[in-house]
Design a protein around this motif. Sequence first.
Motif, short mmCIF file in Angstrom:
data_model
loop_
_atom_site.label_atom_id
_atom_site.label_comp_id
_atom_site.label_asym_id
_atom_site.label_seq_id
_atom_site.Cartn_x
_atom_site.Cartn_y
_atom_site.Cartn_z
N LEU A 69 0.82 -1.21 0.00
CA LEU A 69 0.00 0.00 0.00
C LEU A 69 0.86 1.26 0.00
O LEU A 69 0.52 2.26 -0.64
CB LEU A 69 -0.93 0.00 1.22
N ASP A 70 1.97 1.21 0.69
CA ASP A 70 2.86 2.36 0.75
C ASP A 70 3.41 2.70 -0.63
O ASP A 70 3.47 3.87 -1.03
CB ASP A 70 4.01 2.09 1.73
N VAL A 71 3.76 1.67 -1.38
CA VAL A 71 4.25 1.87 -2.74
C VAL A 71 3.13 2.41 -3.63
O VAL A 71 3.36 3.31 -4.46
CB VAL A 71 4.81 0.55 -3.31
N GLU A 72 1.93 1.88 -3.48
CA GLU A 72 0.81 2.34 -4.29
C GLU A 72 0.46 3.79 -3.99
O GLU A 72 0.10 4.56 -4.89
CB GLU A 72 -0.41 1.45 -4.06
N LEU A 73 0.56 4.19 -2.73
CA LEU A 73 0.27 5.57 -2.38
C LEU A 73 1.36 6.50 -2.92
O LEU A 73 1.07 7.63 -3.33
CB LEU A 73 0.14 5.73 -0.86
N ASP A 74 2.59 6.03 -2.94
CA ASP A 74 3.67 6.79 -3.57
C ASP A 74 3.33 7.09 -5.03
O ASP A 74 3.53 8.20 -5.51
CB ASP A 74 4.98 5.99 -3.51
N ALA A 75 2.82 6.07 -5.71
CA ALA A 75 2.48 6.22 -7.13
C ALA A 75 1.35 7.21 -7.34
O ALA A 75 1.23 7.82 -8.41
CB ALA A 75 2.10 4.87 -7.72
N ARG A 76 0.50 7.39 -6.33
CA ARG A 76 -0.61 8.33 -6.43
C ARG A 76 -0.25 9.72 -5.91
O ARG A 76 -1.12 10.60 -5.81
CB ARG A 76 -1.82 7.78 -5.66
N THR A 77 1.01 9.91 -5.54
CA THR A 77 1.46 11.19 -5.00
C THR A 77 2.62 11.70 -5.84
O THR A 77 3.79 11.51 -5.50
CB THR A 77 1.90 11.03 -3.52
N PRO A 78 2.33 12.35 -6.98
CA PRO A 78 3.38 12.74 -7.90
C PRO A 78 4.31 13.85 -7.39
O PRO A 78 5.45 13.96 -7.86
CB PRO A 78 2.62 13.22 -9.14
N SER A 79 3.86 14.64 -6.46
CA SER A 79 4.66 15.75 -5.95
C SER A 79 5.69 15.27 -4.93
O SER A 79 5.32 14.69 -3.90
CB SER A 79 3.76 16.79 -5.29
N PRO A 80 6.98 15.50 -5.17
CA PRO A 80 8.00 15.12 -4.18
C PRO A 80 7.76 15.79 -2.82
O PRO A 80 7.98 15.18 -1.77
CB PRO A 80 9.31 15.60 -4.81
N ALA A 81 7.32 17.03 -2.84
CA ALA A 81 7.07 17.74 -1.58
C ALA A 81 5.90 17.12 -0.83
O ALA A 81 5.93 17.01 0.41
CB ALA A 81 6.80 19.21 -1.86
N GLN A 82 4.87 16.71 -1.57
CA GLN A 82 3.72 16.05 -0.93
C GLN A 82 4.15 14.72 -0.31
O GLN A 82 3.73 14.38 0.80
CB GLN A 82 2.62 15.80 -1.96
N ARG A 83 4.96 13.96 -1.03
CA ARG A 83 5.44 12.69 -0.49
C ARG A 83 6.26 12.89 0.77
O ARG A 83 6.12 12.17 1.76
CB ARG A 83 6.26 11.93 -1.55
N ALA A 84 7.14 13.90 0.73
CA ALA A 84 7.98 14.17 1.90
C ALA A 84 7.14 14.58 3.11
O ALA A 84 7.39 14.13 4.24
CB ALA A 84 8.99 15.26 1.56
N LEU A 187 -2.96 21.06 -5.54
CA LEU A 187 -2.28 20.79 -4.28
C LEU A 187 -0.84 20.35 -4.53
O LEU A 187 0.06 20.71 -3.76
CB LEU A 187 -3.04 19.71 -3.50
N ASP A 188 -0.62 19.59 -5.60
CA ASP A 188 0.74 19.17 -5.94
C ASP A 188 1.60 20.39 -6.27
O ASP A 188 2.75 20.52 -5.81
CB ASP A 188 0.73 18.22 -7.13
N LEU A 189 1.06 21.30 -7.07
CA LEU A 189 1.80 22.50 -7.46
C LEU A 189 2.06 23.40 -6.26
O LEU A 189 3.15 23.97 -6.12
CB LEU A 189 1.03 23.26 -8.54
N PHE A 190 1.05 23.55 -5.41
CA PHE A 190 1.22 24.36 -4.20
C PHE A 190 2.34 23.78 -3.33
O PHE A 190 3.17 24.53 -2.79
CB PHE A 190 -0.07 24.40 -3.38
N ALA A 191 2.37 22.46 -3.17
CA ALA A 191 3.35 21.82 -2.31
C ALA A 191 4.76 22.02 -2.83
O ALA A 191 5.69 22.36 -2.08
CB ALA A 191 3.04 20.33 -2.17
N ASP A 192 4.96 21.81 -4.13
CA ASP A 192 6.30 21.96 -4.70
C ASP A 192 6.75 23.41 -4.70
O ASP A 192 7.92 23.71 -4.44
CB ASP A 192 6.33 21.39 -6.12
N SER A 193 5.83 24.33 -4.96
CA SER A 193 6.17 25.75 -4.92
C SER A 193 6.54 26.17 -3.50
O SER A 193 7.52 26.89 -3.29
CB SER A 193 4.98 26.59 -5.42
N HIS A 194 5.76 25.72 -2.54
CA HIS A 194 6.04 26.04 -1.13
C HIS A 194 7.41 25.52 -0.73
O HIS A 194 8.16 26.21 -0.04
CB HIS A 194 4.96 25.43 -0.24
N ALA A 195 7.75 24.32 -1.15
CA ALA A 195 9.04 23.74 -0.80
C ALA A 195 10.20 24.57 -1.37
O ALA A 195 11.21 24.78 -0.69
CB ALA A 195 9.13 22.30 -1.31
N ARG A 196 10.05 25.04 -2.61
CA ARG A 196 11.11 25.86 -3.21
C ARG A 196 11.26 27.19 -2.48
O ARG A 196 12.38 27.61 -2.16
CB ARG A 196 10.79 26.11 -4.68
#
Length: 207
Positions: A69-84, A187-196
């Motif tokens: 399940l952890d791997v599958e959720l990784d696949a559904r979370t394209p944003s590196p910042a969201q995954r982190a 949400l993915d874009l917000f997360a990656d932008s926030h991280a930068r």
Amino acid sequence: MSTVLLVLADSRFPGGGHAHSGGVEEAAARGLITDEPSLASFLDGRLRTNGLVSAAFAAAAVDDSWSTLDVELDARTPSPAQRAASRAQGKSTLRAGRVAWPSPLLNSLSQPHQAIAIGALVHVAGGTPREAAECAAYLSVSGPASAAVRLLGLDPFCVNAIVARLDLAAVVDEAVKGLPMLGAPALDLFADSHARIHQQEVRLFVS
């Protein structure tokens, strides 16, 4: 409502959620969240996308293989910042949960996604998939709601009323049926932008 659900959903549970805004800080910085109505719209969208996926995986983690399940959720979370952010909260949740509900079954987990950690803890505490889904769905909006109060100075009574009016029951009903394939590009874009930006200037929240 079981004790495990009350404890995990309690804002005082040291799961690390206080450090994450769930996209609210970036949305507020862009002028997309300015008041209670715009926050209500944001939280409703977050619940029906990110919240639904988290709830479904938390429910599945009560019974199924956590590593898969952890791997599958990784696949559904394209944003590196969201995954982190998810894994950081999962690590904190698991650390606190191991003290509350010690079990050798948890030894196979190190830094899982938050939803997987919630499902695993509900499992060892004797809870149900629905309870895990309810917890994950609630946390997907309660943390961001609290962040909005801190960031924008919104009335906490009004903000809590917004959370109370969200249709968590419908999301939980859908979550326990299976694993959805949903995305939330904003949400993915917000997360990656926030991280930068967070690397260049100090912000109130990590994500």
